[in-house]
Motif scaffolding. Structure first.
Motif, PDB file in Angstrom:
ATOM      1  N   ALA A   1      -4.466  -4.223 -15.364  1.00 14.69           N
ATOM      2  CA  ALA A   1      -5.843  -3.770 -15.632  1.00 14.69           C
ATOM      3  C   ALA A   1      -5.878  -2.588 -16.595  1.00 14.69           C
ATOM      4  CB  ALA A   1      -6.524  -3.403 -14.315  1.00 14.69           C
ATOM      5  N   GLY A   2      -4.701  -2.079 -16.975  1.00 10.22           N
ATOM      6  CA  GLY A   2      -4.680  -0.955 -17.914  1.00 10.22           C
ATOM      7  C   GLY A   2      -4.489   0.402 -17.257  1.00 10.22           C
ATOM      8  N   VAL A   3      -4.075   0.379 -15.987  1.00 10.92           N
ATOM      9  CA  VAL A   3      -3.826   1.650 -15.295  1.00 10.92           C
ATOM     10  C   VAL A   3      -2.440   2.170 -15.677  1.00 10.92           C
ATOM     11  CG1 VAL A   3      -3.437   2.726 -13.021  1.00 10.92           C
ATOM     12  CG2 VAL A   3      -5.311   1.082 -13.324  1.00 10.92           C
ATOM     13  N   ASN A   4      -2.344   3.477 -15.887  1.00 13.29           N
ATOM     14  CA  ASN A   4      -1.065   4.112 -16.159  1.00 13.29           C
ATOM     15  C   ASN A   4      -0.487   4.566 -14.819  1.00 13.29           C
ATOM     16  OD1 ASN A   4       1.022   5.791 -16.875  1.00 13.29           O
ATOM     17  ND2 ASN A   4      -0.175   7.082 -18.266  1.00 13.29           N
ATOM     18  N   VAL A   5       0.535   3.858 -14.337  1.00  9.93           N
ATOM     19  CA  VAL A   5       1.097   4.192 -13.024  1.00  9.93           C
ATOM     20  C   VAL A   5       2.221   5.217 -13.221  1.00  9.93           C
ATOM     21  CG1 VAL A   5       2.166   3.326 -10.915  1.00  9.93           C
ATOM     22  CG2 VAL A   5       0.519   1.906 -12.142  1.00  9.93           C
ATOM     23  N   SER A   6       2.029   6.382 -12.576  1.00  7.66           N
ATOM     24  CA  SER A   6       2.929   7.516 -12.797  1.00  7.66           C
ATOM     25  C   SER A   6       3.831   7.732 -11.585  1.00  7.66           C
ATOM     26  CB  SER A   6       2.069   8.750 -13.072  1.00  7.66           C
ATOM     27  OG  SER A   6       2.845   9.875 -13.324  1.00  7.66           O
ATOM     28  N   GLU A   7       4.714   8.722 -11.664  1.00  5.54           N
ATOM     29  CA  GLU A   7       5.602   8.996 -10.538  1.00  5.54           C
ATOM     30  C   GLU A   7       4.883   9.782  -9.444  1.00  5.54           C
ATOM     31  OE1 GLU A   7       8.197  11.881 -13.031  1.00  5.54           O
ATOM     32  OE2 GLU A   7       8.445  12.581 -11.000  1.00  5.54           O
ATOM     33  N   ALA A   8       5.491   9.830  -8.262  1.00  7.95           N
ATOM     34  CA  ALA A   8       4.899  10.539  -7.126  1.00  7.95           C
ATOM     35  C   ALA A   8       5.167  12.032  -7.279  1.00  7.95           C
ATOM     36  CB  ALA A   8       5.508  10.011  -5.820  1.00  7.95           C
TER      37      ALA A   8
ATOM     38  N   GLY B   1       2.454  -6.175  -4.592  1.00  2.00           N
ATOM     39  CA  GLY B   1       1.943  -6.701  -5.860  1.00  2.00           C
ATOM     40  C   GLY B   1       0.808  -5.899  -6.466  1.00  2.00           C
ATOM     41  N   TRP B   2       0.368  -4.861  -5.793  1.00  2.00           N
ATOM     42  CA  TRP B   2      -0.784  -4.108  -6.287  1.00  2.00           C
ATOM     43  C   TRP B   2      -0.456  -3.296  -7.544  1.00  2.00           C
ATOM     44  CZ3 TRP B   2      -5.196  -5.767  -4.900  1.00  2.00           C
ATOM     45  CH2 TRP B   2      -5.391  -6.293  -3.616  1.00  2.00           C
ATOM     46  N   THR B   3       0.783  -2.839  -7.662  1.00  2.00           N
ATOM     47  CA  THR B   3       1.149  -2.063  -8.846  1.00  2.00           C
ATOM     48  C   THR B   3       1.016  -2.942 -10.087  1.00  2.00           C
ATOM     49  OG1 THR B   3       2.661  -0.829  -7.451  1.00  2.00           O
ATOM     50  CG2 THR B   3       2.954  -0.572  -9.825  1.00  2.00           C
ATOM     51  N   ALA B   4       1.453  -4.184  -9.980  1.00  2.00           N
ATOM     52  CA  ALA B   4       1.349  -5.110 -11.113  1.00  2.00           C
ATOM     53  C   ALA B   4      -0.122  -5.349 -11.473  1.00  2.00           C
ATOM     54  CB  ALA B   4       2.040  -6.432 -10.765  1.00  2.00           C
ATOM     55  N   GLU B   5      -0.970  -5.499 -10.436  1.00  2.00           N
ATOM     56  CA  GLU B   5      -2.406  -5.712 -10.705  1.00  2.00           C
ATOM     57  C   GLU B   5      -2.994  -4.513 -11.447  1.00  2.00           C
ATOM     58  OE1 GLU B   5      -3.934  -8.377 -10.447  1.00  2.00           O
ATOM     59  OE2 GLU B   5      -2.617  -9.533  -9.153  1.00  2.00           O
ATOM     60  N   MET B   6      -2.608  -3.312 -11.014  1.00  2.00           N
ATOM     61  CA  MET B   6      -3.147  -2.107 -11.668  1.00  2.00           C
ATOM     62  C   MET B   6      -2.651  -2.037 -13.110  1.00  2.00           C
ATOM     63  SD  MET B   6      -3.267   0.913  -8.792  1.00  2.00           S
ATOM     64  CE  MET B   6      -1.586   0.831  -8.216  1.00  2.00           C
ATOM     65  N   MET B   7      -1.377  -2.315 -13.299  1.00  2.00           N
ATOM     66  CA  MET B   7      -0.828  -2.255 -14.664  1.00  2.00           C
ATOM     67  C   MET B   7      -1.535  -3.258 -15.563  1.00  2.00           C
ATOM     68  SD  MET B   7       3.163  -1.798 -13.707  1.00  2.00           S
ATOM     69  CE  MET B   7       3.967  -0.696 -14.807  1.00  2.00           C
TER      70      MET B   7
ATOM     71  N   THR C   1      -4.347  15.064  -1.339  1.00  2.00           N
ATOM     72  CA  THR C   1      -5.619  14.737  -0.679  1.00  2.00           C
ATOM     73  C   THR C   1      -5.854  13.225  -0.631  1.00  2.00           C
ATOM     74  OG1 THR C   1      -6.464  16.729  -1.732  1.00  2.00           O
ATOM     75  CG2 THR C   1      -8.071  15.345  -0.627  1.00  2.00           C
ATOM     76  N   ASN C   2      -5.641  12.577  -1.752  1.00  2.00           N
ATOM     77  CA  ASN C   2      -5.944  11.139  -1.864  1.00  2.00           C
ATOM     78  C   ASN C   2      -4.841  10.398  -2.603  1.00  2.00           C
ATOM     79  OD1 ASN C   2      -9.323  12.032  -2.158  1.00  2.00           O
ATOM     80  ND2 ASN C   2      -8.647  10.495  -0.686  1.00  2.00           N
ATOM     81  N   GLY C   3      -3.603  10.625  -2.206  1.00  2.00           N
ATOM     82  CA  GLY C   3      -2.499   9.938  -2.893  1.00  2.00           C
ATOM     83  C   GLY C   3      -1.796   8.932  -2.002  1.00  2.00           C
ATOM     84  N   GLY C   4      -2.367   8.637  -0.846  1.00  2.00           N
ATOM     85  CA  GLY C   4      -1.728   7.716   0.100  1.00  2.00           C
ATOM     86  C   GLY C   4      -1.913   6.266  -0.293  1.00  2.00           C
ATOM     87  N   TYR C   5      -1.194   5.392   0.394  1.00  2.00           N
ATOM     88  CA  TYR C   5      -1.351   3.950   0.208  1.00  2.00           C
ATOM     89  C   TYR C   5      -2.816   3.567   0.370  1.00  2.00           C
ATOM     90  CZ  TYR C   5      -1.342  -0.942   1.775  1.00  2.00           C
ATOM     91  OH  TYR C   5      -1.625  -2.270   1.944  1.00  2.00           O
ATOM     92  N   GLU C   6      -3.447   4.154   1.395  1.00  2.00           N
ATOM     93  CA  GLU C   6      -4.832   3.805   1.738  1.00  2.00           C
ATOM     94  C   GLU C   6      -5.829   4.346   0.713  1.00  2.00           C
ATOM     95  OE1 GLU C   6      -2.825   5.762   3.400  1.00  2.00           O
ATOM     96  OE2 GLU C   6      -1.980   4.413   4.893  1.00  2.00           O
ATOM     97  N   ASP C   7      -5.372   5.296  -0.139  1.00  2.00           N
ATOM     98  CA  ASP C   7      -6.241   5.846  -1.190  1.00  2.00           C
ATOM     99  C   ASP C   7      -6.101   5.062  -2.486  1.00  2.00           C
ATOM    100  OD1 ASP C   7      -7.114   8.235   0.340  1.00  2.00           O
ATOM    101  OD2 ASP C   7      -4.989   8.735   0.234  1.00  2.00           O
ATOM    102  N   VAL C   8      -4.875   4.607  -2.759  1.00  2.00           N
ATOM    103  CA  VAL C   8      -4.646   3.879  -4.010  1.00  2.00           C
ATOM    104  C   VAL C   8      -5.117   2.432  -3.876  1.00  2.00           C
ATOM    105  CG1 VAL C   8      -2.914   3.160  -5.703  1.00  2.00           C
ATOM    106  CG2 VAL C   8      -2.698   5.387  -4.584  1.00  2.00           C
ATOM    107  N   LEU C   9      -4.982   1.867  -2.658  1.00  2.00           N
ATOM    108  CA  LEU C   9      -5.349   0.465  -2.456  1.00  2.00           C
ATOM    109  C   LEU C   9      -6.795   0.148  -2.891  1.00  2.00           C
ATOM    110  CD1 LEU C   9      -4.389  -2.280  -1.507  1.00  2.00           C
ATOM    111  CD2 LEU C   9      -5.023  -1.648   0.831  1.00  2.00           C
TER     112      LEU C   9
END
Ligand code: SF4
Length: 649
Positions: A348-355, A340-346, A298-306
């Motif tokens: 900030a303390g976000v746990n970036v998981s697999e698709a 570079g957004w993944t690095a910004e999220m990391m 539902t909300n896993g697209g680039y436009e949802d994570v951005l």
């Protein structure tokens, strides 16, 4: 009289019937998709039909639900799926490449085409003008073999969107507003066709959020007209050539019209534990949150994570919670990483998981007991997260990120006021969706040409043709709203046997009665009795296949959910409707006998059947079935019937 867009696409694909709402129609299928928990059975049935090659324009197999590994069974299944895709001519998407609906939208979805998928959220690419429907696996196997798909002609409802969304409101809030107004039953037997200036203001990813979650309304499908935005999206995906302009006629007549003024939509949230328990976020503000999950089909697209990345950039996630981002596809994840957004999220303390789907069905990231989890997903049925007493809320990415920062539920407008420097995250589509295709194995570059079956891959069970007598003990009497999750639970410890019906059937109805499978095996045959809406929920055909394997020949229920009823026919189980009084009178353990010669009565089109209970009293039960469905029952199911037809029998 002019046609709706749905009617136009159906007319183009019609092989049987006419477009009268409620009547059965047969349509030609252009594309099929399968995910990993349902796909193994699709291919085993395709093999059992003695078919050599997928006949549809396109077939695609995804590995998405169970990408986390438990033991060899899961990897065995994925290897089998790759080998089946290679052998029979389907594209294959490797584990980790993303969720079927996201990857299909990016790579294969095409306006005006029909798509049948063995997953209930198959309608997702309706957002770019494709008519897509979810169905049971055997229906997919037959469609892939070139057979028509049969469905009740839906009513077409016009959802007219006016105005434009205000800042901080999103497409998720539009579909939550639909659920608030119509409930989870509001779309049964319907296709929602989104039109109007508001629809034109939405991007394709926003549209697909709406069509994806139309499933929660019970709708057969949801669709948008195509326009410059559709063309633009497809061009950015490098697939502008599949674009075609599709609109309803000006004088099209709809069964109903719903008007939504987007300028009045505010951030909404669905409370535990039903997607239609929708309230404004401000009504539940202040609730402490321990987990936030961003992702899903539902909300896993680039436009949802951005928006999440933009909101957390330079800030920190609240220390007492975990904010997890699982992009819906590797394409989305790769582009976010390159920018570079993944690095910004990391940072900030976000746990970036697999698709992956994973956490959406309780596989990984199960919430802590008695805690609140906020998710951008589409379903929050009790227990779906992997823990029975869960508290799952559904919301937009903006609301999820706001909770991640604040540590409690908060309307993002209020968080912006509090922080003073938090701007609404405007989202631009990437100039080009330039994720690599390394995880797609196209049919033409297949690396397998024969099936690889590990020890977890079982045989497809077959039933004998319908006999004259059906009689047996009432092995289980159930209440209203028994779901396919009750019949075959989707938890990972059980779902790992999805390709092995002999083993999986041990868990049949175990959430209702742990001893059921054992009693059914001992009895050898038997009857199930249920209240209203038996079999609601997913399209999982195992929920019919396993009872059939255990010898169940008939289900007596006050009413049946649509897809499950079709699955009962497909596996040769006679679905008989009983009234409230009969339901109340039958007890578990009672002996039920169908008095009529069942095979004759089914073949002759008889609707009313007489049942005798305990050799003591009689009642009437109804078989509401088309001629086609009666033929399926007579043969013992759709698989034996299709084989007979192929052999000219
Ligand atoms: Fe996967 Fe959840 Fe979407 Fe189903 S609803 S396809 S489990 S993300």
């Amino acid at each position: 009289m002019g046609q709706t867009l749905t009617e136009k696409i159906l007319s183009d694909h019609l092989v049987e019937g006419d477009l009268t709402p409620g009547e059965e129609i047969g349509i030609e299928i252009d594309q099929v998709l399968m995910q990993d928990t349902t796909g193994t059975m699709v291919w085993l049935q395709f093999e059992a039909l003695d078919l050599d090659e997928a006949q549809t324009e396109l077939a695609a197999q995804y590995c998405d639900h169970q990408t986390f590994q438990f033991d060899f069974k899961n990897t065995d299944d994925h290897r089998f799926l790759r080998s089946a895709a290679g052998t029979y001519g389907a594209h294959f998407s490797r584990p980790g490449n993303g969720i079927c609906h996201n990857v299909h939208k990016e790579n294969f979805a095409a306006p005006g085409k029909t798509l049948l998928g063995s997953d209930s959220h198959t309608p997702t690419p309706g957002g770019l003008g494709q008519l897509a429907i979810g169905a049971g696996g055997l229906d997919i196997a037959v469609a892939m073999g070139g057979g028509a798909y049969y469905v009740e002609m839906p009513e077409v409802v016009n959802v007219r969107l006016e105005g434009e969304l205000p800042e901080w409101s999103s497409a998720k809030d539009i579909i939550l507003e639909m659920l608030r107004r119509l409930s989870v039953k509001g779309g049964v037997g319907k296709v929602f066709e989104y039109t109007g200036p508001g629809a034109k203001s939405l991007s394709v990813p926003e549209r697909t959020t709406i069509t994806n979650m139309g499933t929660e309304l019970g709708a057969t499908s949801s669709i948008f007209e195509t326009d410059e935005k559709t063309k633009d999206y497809l061009e950015r995906q490098g697939r502008g050539d599949v674009y075609t302009e599709l609109t309803a006629d000006d004088d099209a007549e709809y069964a109903d019209e719903i008007v939504i003024d987007l300028s009045e939509i505010e951030p909404l949230i669905a409370c535990p534990s039903m997607p239609d328990k929708v309230v404004p976020v401000r009504e539940v503000a202040g609730e402490k949150v321990e987990q936030v999950l961003v992702g899903s089909c539902t909300n896993g697209g680039y436009e949802d994570v951005l928006p999440v990345a933009k909101m957390v950039e330079g800030r920190e996630v609240a220390k007492h919670l975990e904010l997890i981002v699982a992009p819906g596809s590797k394409q989305a994840g790769e582009i976010l990483a390159r920018q570079g957004w993944t690095a910004e999220m990391m940072a900030a303390g976000v746990n970036v998981s697999e698709a992956t789907c994973g956490p959406c069905i309780g596989i990984g990231h199960v919430p802590a007991s008695d805690s609140v989890s906020l998710r951008t997903f589409n379903r929050n049925f009790e227990g779906r997260s992997g823990i029975e007493d869960d508290n799952v809320y559904l919301c937009s990415p903006e609301v999820a990120a706001a909770a991640g920062l604040k540590g409690e539920i908060i309307d993002p407008r209020d968080l912006a006021d509090e922080l003073g420097d938090l701007d609404a995250p405007g989202v631009e589509l990437p100039k080009k969706y330039d994720g690599s295709k390394s995880d797609l194995i196209y049919a033409e570059e297949a690396i397998d040409d024969e099936l690889i079956k590990g020890p977890n891959i079982g045989d497809v069970p077959l039933k004998d043709p319908l006999g004259s007598n059906i009689a047996g003990e009432t092995l289980l009497k159930m209440e209203d709203n028994i779901t396919t999750d009750h019949i075959i639970p989707a938890t990972s410890d059980i779902l790992k046997f999805r390709s092995n019906i002999e083993r999986l059937s041990d868990f049949t109805l175990s959430r209702v009665d742990e001893t059921f499978a054992q009693r059914a095996k001992e009895a050898g045959t038997g009857v199930l009795v249920a209240g209203e809406n038996y079999g609601q929920g997913s399209s999982r055909e195992h929920a019919a296949m396993c009872p059939m394997y255990l010898g169940i020949e008939t289900v007596l229920a006050q009413s049946f959910a649509r897809i499950h009823k079709a699955n009962l026919f497909n596996f040769g189980i006679v679905p008989l409707a009983i009234d409230e009084e009969t339901y109340a009178k039958i007890d578990q353990g009672d002996t039920v006998e169908i008095v009529d010669d069942v095979a004759d009565a089914v073949a002759s089109g008889q609707v009313e059947f007489t049942i005798r209970v305990n050799d003591d009293w009689e009642a009437t039960a109804e078989l509401n079935a088309s001629e086609r469905e009666r033929n399926i029952l007579a043969a013992g199911g759709k698989l034996p019937l299709t084989k007979q037809q192929a052999e000219g029998g």
